[in-house]
Enzyme design. Sequence first.
Site, PDB file in Angstrom:
ATOM      1  N   LYS A 136       0.860  -1.202   0.000  1.00 19.41           N
ATOM      2  CA  LYS A 136       0.000   0.000   0.000  1.00 19.41           C
ATOM      3  C   LYS A 136       0.887   1.240   0.000  1.00 19.41           C
ATOM      4  O   LYS A 136       0.623   2.191  -0.732  1.00 19.41           O
ATOM      5  CB  LYS A 136      -0.863  -0.005   1.261  1.00 19.41           C
ATOM      6  CG  LYS A 136      -1.563   1.310   1.560  1.00 19.41           C
ATOM      7  CD  LYS A 136      -2.449   1.255   2.773  1.00 19.41           C
ATOM      8  CE  LYS A 136      -1.714   1.492   4.050  1.00 19.41           C
ATOM      9  NZ  LYS A 136      -1.372   2.919   4.310  1.00 19.41           N
ATOM     10  N   ASN A 137       1.950   1.217   0.803  1.00 16.82           N
ATOM     11  CA  ASN A 137       2.786   2.410   0.960  1.00 16.82           C
ATOM     12  C   ASN A 137       3.813   2.581  -0.163  1.00 16.82           C
ATOM     13  O   ASN A 137       4.613   3.513  -0.135  1.00 16.82           O
ATOM     14  CB  ASN A 137       3.446   2.421   2.342  1.00 16.82           C
ATOM     15  CG  ASN A 137       2.402   2.585   3.438  1.00 16.82           C
ATOM     16  OD1 ASN A 137       1.258   2.958   3.164  1.00 16.82           O
ATOM     17  ND2 ASN A 137       2.768   2.273   4.660  1.00 16.82           N
TER      18      ASN A 137
ATOM     19  N   CYS B 193      -4.272  12.095  13.262  1.00 17.01           N
ATOM     20  CA  CYS B 193      -5.136  10.909  13.229  1.00 17.01           C
ATOM     21  C   CYS B 193      -4.993  10.239  14.601  1.00 17.01           C
ATOM     22  O   CYS B 193      -4.362  10.779  15.502  1.00 17.01           O
ATOM     23  CB  CYS B 193      -4.715   9.966  12.106  1.00 17.01           C
ATOM     24  SG  CYS B 193      -3.176   9.133  12.449  1.00 17.01           S
TER      25      CYS B 193
ATOM     26  N   ARG C  53       0.893  14.061  13.544  1.00 15.23           N
ATOM     27  CA  ARG C  53       1.337  13.864  12.154  1.00 15.23           C
ATOM     28  C   ARG C  53       1.586  15.208  11.441  1.00 15.23           C
ATOM     29  O   ARG C  53       0.980  15.528  10.434  1.00 15.23           O
ATOM     30  CB  ARG C  53       0.352  13.024  11.365  1.00 15.23           C
ATOM     31  CG  ARG C  53      -0.253  11.826  12.068  1.00 15.23           C
ATOM     32  CD  ARG C  53       0.479  10.524  12.021  1.00 15.23           C
ATOM     33  NE  ARG C  53       0.921  10.011  10.763  1.00 15.23           N
ATOM     34  CZ  ARG C  53       0.315   9.034  10.071  1.00 15.23           C
ATOM     35  NH1 ARG C  53      -0.825   8.569  10.491  1.00 15.23           N
ATOM     36  NH2 ARG C  53       0.838   8.567   8.949  1.00 15.23           N
TER      37      ARG C  53
ATOM     38  N   ASP D 106       4.674   0.208  12.317  1.00 12.12           N
ATOM     39  CA  ASP D 106       3.423  -0.343  11.789  1.00 12.12           C
ATOM     40  C   ASP D 106       3.202  -1.799  12.145  1.00 12.12           C
ATOM     41  O   ASP D 106       2.107  -2.316  11.995  1.00 12.12           O
ATOM     42  CB  ASP D 106       3.382  -0.185  10.267  1.00 12.12           C
ATOM     43  CG  ASP D 106       3.220   1.261   9.892  1.00 12.12           C
ATOM     44  OD1 ASP D 106       3.818   1.686   8.896  1.00 12.12           O
ATOM     45  OD2 ASP D 106       2.536   1.979  10.631  1.00 12.12           O
TER      46      ASP D 106
ATOM     47  N   ARG E 297      -8.972  -0.313   5.119  1.00 18.08           N
ATOM     48  CA  ARG E 297      -8.174   0.732   4.454  1.00 18.08           C
ATOM     49  C   ARG E 297      -6.846   0.170   3.966  1.00 18.08           C
ATOM     50  O   ARG E 297      -6.263   0.668   3.011  1.00 18.08           O
ATOM     51  CB  ARG E 297      -7.894   1.892   5.432  1.00 18.08           C
ATOM     52  CG  ARG E 297      -9.100   2.724   5.755  1.00 18.08           C
ATOM     53  CD  ARG E 297      -8.711   3.948   6.538  1.00 18.08           C
ATOM     54  NE  ARG E 297      -7.604   4.626   5.875  1.00 18.08           N
ATOM     55  CZ  ARG E 297      -6.951   5.649   6.412  1.00 18.08           C
ATOM     56  NH1 ARG E 297      -7.295   6.102   7.594  1.00 18.08           N
ATOM     57  NH2 ARG E 297      -5.964   6.243   5.772  1.00 18.08           N
TER      58      ARG E 297
HETATM   59  C1  EPZ Z   1       4.314   6.716   6.673  1.00 11.39           C
HETATM   60  O1  EPZ Z   1       3.577   7.767   7.253  1.00 11.39           O
HETATM   61  C2  EPZ Z   1       3.338   5.566   6.480  1.00 11.39           C
HETATM   62  N1  EPZ Z   1       2.267   5.975   5.561  1.00 11.39           N
HETATM   63  C3  EPZ Z   1       2.757   5.153   7.827  1.00 11.39           C
HETATM   64  O2  EPZ Z   1       1.962   3.987   7.612  1.00 11.39           O
HETATM   65  C4  EPZ Z   1       3.889   4.772   8.776  1.00 11.39           C
HETATM   66  O3  EPZ Z   1       3.349   4.504  10.035  1.00 11.39           O
HETATM   67  C5  EPZ Z   1       4.894   5.931   8.874  1.00 11.39           C
HETATM   68  O4  EPZ Z   1       5.363   6.289   7.551  1.00 11.39           O
HETATM   69  C6  EPZ Z   1       6.098   5.573   9.721  1.00 11.39           C
HETATM   70  O5  EPZ Z   1       6.765   4.480   9.162  1.00 11.39           O
HETATM   71  C7  EPZ Z   1       2.509   5.954   4.223  1.00 11.39           C
HETATM   72  O6  EPZ Z   1       3.590   5.643   3.763  1.00 11.39           O
HETATM   73  C8  EPZ Z   1       1.351   6.340   3.348  1.00 11.39           C
HETATM   74  P1  EPZ Z   1       6.566   9.847   8.817  1.00 11.39           P
HETATM   75  P2  EPZ Z   1       4.259   9.245   7.333  1.00 11.39           P
HETATM   76  O7  EPZ Z   1       6.512  11.153   8.103  1.00 11.39           O
HETATM   77  O8  EPZ Z   1       5.116   9.474   6.162  1.00 11.39           O
HETATM   78  C9  EPZ Z   1       7.032  13.005  12.308  1.00 11.39           C
HETATM   79  C10 EPZ Z   1       0.041   2.692   7.637  1.00 11.39           C
HETATM   80  O9  EPZ Z   1      -0.360   2.014   8.553  1.00 11.39           O
HETATM   81  N2  EPZ Z   1       6.957  14.019  11.238  1.00 11.39           N
HETATM   82  O10 EPZ Z   1       7.661   8.897   8.467  1.00 11.39           O
HETATM   83  O11 EPZ Z   1       3.160  10.216   7.623  1.00 11.39           O
HETATM   84  C11 EPZ Z   1       5.729  12.248  12.472  1.00 11.39           C
HETATM   85  O12 EPZ Z   1       4.844  12.938  13.333  1.00 11.39           O
HETATM   86  C12 EPZ Z   1       0.556   4.090   7.869  1.00 11.39           C
HETATM   87  O13 EPZ Z   1       0.144   2.273   6.463  1.00 11.39           O
HETATM   88  C13 EPZ Z   1       7.149  15.351  11.581  1.00 11.39           C
HETATM   89  O14 EPZ Z   1       7.370  15.698  12.740  1.00 11.39           O
HETATM   90  O15 EPZ Z   1       5.169   9.101   8.618  1.00 11.39           O
HETATM   91  C14 EPZ Z   1       6.186  10.928  13.053  1.00 11.39           C
HETATM   92  O16 EPZ Z   1       6.356  11.089  14.441  1.00 11.39           O
HETATM   93  C15 EPZ Z   1       0.211   4.560   9.249  1.00 11.39           C
HETATM   94  N3  EPZ Z   1       7.077  16.287  10.582  1.00 11.39           N
HETATM   95  C16 EPZ Z   1       7.563  10.712  12.407  1.00 11.39           C
HETATM   96  O17 EPZ Z   1       7.985  12.003  11.915  1.00 11.39           O
HETATM   97  C17 EPZ Z   1       6.830  15.945   9.271  1.00 11.39           C
HETATM   98  O18 EPZ Z   1       6.790  16.854   8.411  1.00 11.39           O
HETATM   99  C18 EPZ Z   1       7.566   9.730  11.237  1.00 11.39           C
HETATM  100  O19 EPZ Z   1       6.531  10.141  10.389  1.00 11.39           O
HETATM  101  C19 EPZ Z   1       6.633  14.588   8.959  1.00 11.39           C
HETATM  102  C20 EPZ Z   1       6.704  13.641   9.957  1.00 11.39           C
END
Ligand code: EPZ
Length: 421
Positions: free
Chosen positions: A22-23, A119, A124, A307, A399
Amino acid sequence: MDYFEIEGGVPLEGEIRVFSAKNSVLPMMSASLLAEEGTTVLRNVPDIADVRTMAEVLQRLGAEVKFDRRKNIMHINAENLTSYEAPYDLVSRMRASFLVMGPLLARFGIARVSQPGGCAIGARPIDQHIKGFIRLGAEVSEESGYTVARAKKLVGNTVVFDRPTHTGTENIMMSAVLARGRTVIVNAAQDPEIADLARMLNRMGAKIRGAGTSVITIDGVEKLRATSHTPIGDRLEAGTYLFGAIATRGKVRVKNIKPETLRTVLCKMMDMGAAVSTGRNFVQVEMTRRPRAVDIITDPFPGFPTDLQPMIMATLTIAEGTSVIWERIFENRFIHVMELQRLGANITISGDRATIVGVEHLDGATVMASDIRAGAGLVIAGLVARGKTVVKRVYHIDRGYQNLEERLAQLGARIRRLTED
Ligand code: EPZ
């Protein structure tokens, strides 16, 4: 509203082939917006709610999207886009819609995307994405709940992330491919789906090196054309079946998965006492004993993936000994703990750590899914618990998983989907 009814106590046994990740699929659907000519073809695409939502987003932008849900093949033609706006009703349904920002900005010089918001698992924020766009020369403003980015022509630059961000790395990579000159992303996320996306972009004519490592170099090109691509197998779907097999003391082979995308997870499974065997495109686990307790720290790839944290937690609830899980990615990813406690798990939370004292068995109860992976973790707990478990709000699970109940039933699980009046 649908719910799952599970009769626990049956070991999972057999073989199953995972769909494309999915990702990987979601950013690749967005990357198709970059193709000024031709039709993008994506194969083995799971028929899940998030993919259907992203298809709606692309259609709102004017792309032609055809999804053969029986054959799991998607065709996208983005030659004649008519809008650069991803609206609130779609982005609020799926935050990954924000991934269209990079391609729209690169191709049109403007993008207007509803702010994704938080969420269940955390706030996020998207500050790292915004910082990257600004580094590439965009002007970014917030207008009535929308993030608007404008740039006559993006210019390559060095983008340093404060922390690795999976979709942040993808968004910046997808905008830099059409920028003038060279972009270097430092402290990039190293998830396998990012290297997969880069492979697809390079087949579209992009010049990307280093994807999958913490430093990615992108040399901008004039234009990109569509390509066909089969994304990598879904390591999160695979991990769900593998932990299900371990928790129920079964034996499952998952196909269409590269073991190297689950290396840290497989090491932990062996520490828990599972027999793990792998090949170029499959992983098999066999569990003949009660799992041993292990400690987990979730970390950006190649660390243990956040995840799969709910799935290993569900498995550790019946382990021999005490485990500690330190959730270091999301600030609120322990919602499933309360639900596991309803099944008889002995878990205490202190800040970002959960301590799980293994119990002899769980007992079936009614529980509620709160997000995709928490829901999957509760299903695993239901497969283990004695008697009947009901998992409500399975729309969260739908989802990210295509017919999870049917696929688990193929492995012997006694699980069915029912609908509440
Ligand atoms: C991706 O989300 C995945 N989604 C998530 O999978 C997964 O949990 C996550 O990466 C972590 O591996 C997709 O790929 C569509 P991050 P993403 O930006 O990119 C912080 C699922 O179940 N952060 O790597 O949104 C954030 O708050 C989903 O398939 C900032 O602070 O995650 C988090 O604490 C759920 N500022 C950490 O970084 C930003 O601008 C990692 O988030 C961006 C992120």
